[in-house]
Design a protein around this motif. Structure first.
Motif, PDB file in Angstrom:
ATOM      1  N   SER A  38      12.422  -9.431  25.351  1.00 36.87           N
ATOM      2  CA  SER A  38      11.251  -8.482  25.098  1.00 36.87           C
ATOM      3  C   SER A  38      11.597  -7.349  24.196  1.00 36.87           C
ATOM      4  N   VAL A  39      10.718  -7.411  23.203  1.00 35.83           N
ATOM      5  CA  VAL A  39      10.710  -6.352  22.051  1.00 35.83           C
ATOM      6  C   VAL A  39      10.021  -5.399  22.669  1.00 35.83           C
ATOM      7  N   LEU A  40      10.563  -4.034  22.769  1.00 38.75           N
ATOM      8  CA  LEU A  40      10.031  -2.896  23.107  1.00 38.75           C
ATOM      9  C   LEU A  40       9.797  -1.644  22.039  1.00 38.75           C
ATOM     10  N   VAL A  41       8.746  -1.379  22.034  1.00 36.04           N
ATOM     11  CA  VAL A  41       8.209  -0.098  21.170  1.00 36.04           C
ATOM     12  C   VAL A  41       7.894   1.028  21.884  1.00 36.04           C
ATOM     13  N   ASP A  42       8.549   2.076  21.807  1.00 35.00           N
ATOM     14  CA  ASP A  42       8.419   3.436  22.680  1.00 35.00           C
ATOM     15  C   ASP A  42       8.585   2.948  24.125  1.00 35.00           C
ATOM     16  N   GLY A  43       9.291   1.869  24.561  1.00 39.42           N
ATOM     17  CA  GLY A  43       9.576   1.638  25.832  1.00 39.42           C
ATOM     18  C   GLY A  43       8.590   0.635  26.503  1.00 39.42           C
ATOM     19  N   ARG A  44       7.483   0.276  25.616  1.00 41.22           N
ATOM     20  CA  ARG A  44       6.540  -0.896  26.015  1.00 41.22           C
ATOM     21  C   ARG A  44       6.730  -2.029  25.204  1.00 41.22           C
ATOM     22  N   PRO A  45       6.395  -3.255  26.182  1.00 35.21           N
ATOM     23  CA  PRO A  45       6.587  -4.514  25.448  1.00 35.21           C
ATOM     24  C   PRO A  45       5.638  -4.768  24.583  1.00 35.21           C
ATOM     25  N   VAL A  46       5.725  -5.451  23.294  1.00 30.07           N
ATOM     26  CA  VAL A  46       4.929  -5.747  22.445  1.00 30.07           C
ATOM     27  C   VAL A  46       4.657  -7.428  22.099  1.00 30.07           C
TER      28      VAL A  46
END
Length: 66
Positions: A38-46
């Motif tokens: 999973s790719v996370l940006v600011d701790g959220r998955p995108v």
């Protein structure tokens, strides 16, 4: 665009992507498929088909052999 990719529990890499690249494109030079991480940006998955709009992401491996 240069993106810093931090693989959780492993290493950090710099990946160069073109404008309009997706997160799936960002994974292409790495030894992981979109089904393994999973790719996370600011701790959220995108979503893997979303355009890259940041210069730092975290990659979290979903399955690890053992």
């Amino acid at each position: 665009m240069r993106v810093t990719v931090a693989v959780a529990g492993e290493d950090t890499r710099e990946v160069e992507v073109e404008a309009g690249a997706t997160y799936a494109d960002l994974l292409a030079p790495l030894p992981y498929s979109a089904h393994q991480v999973s790719v996370l940006v600011d701790g959220r998955p995108v979503p893997e088909d979303a355009p890259v709009e940041t210069d730092e992401v975290e990659v979290l491996r979903l399955v690890k052999g053992g």
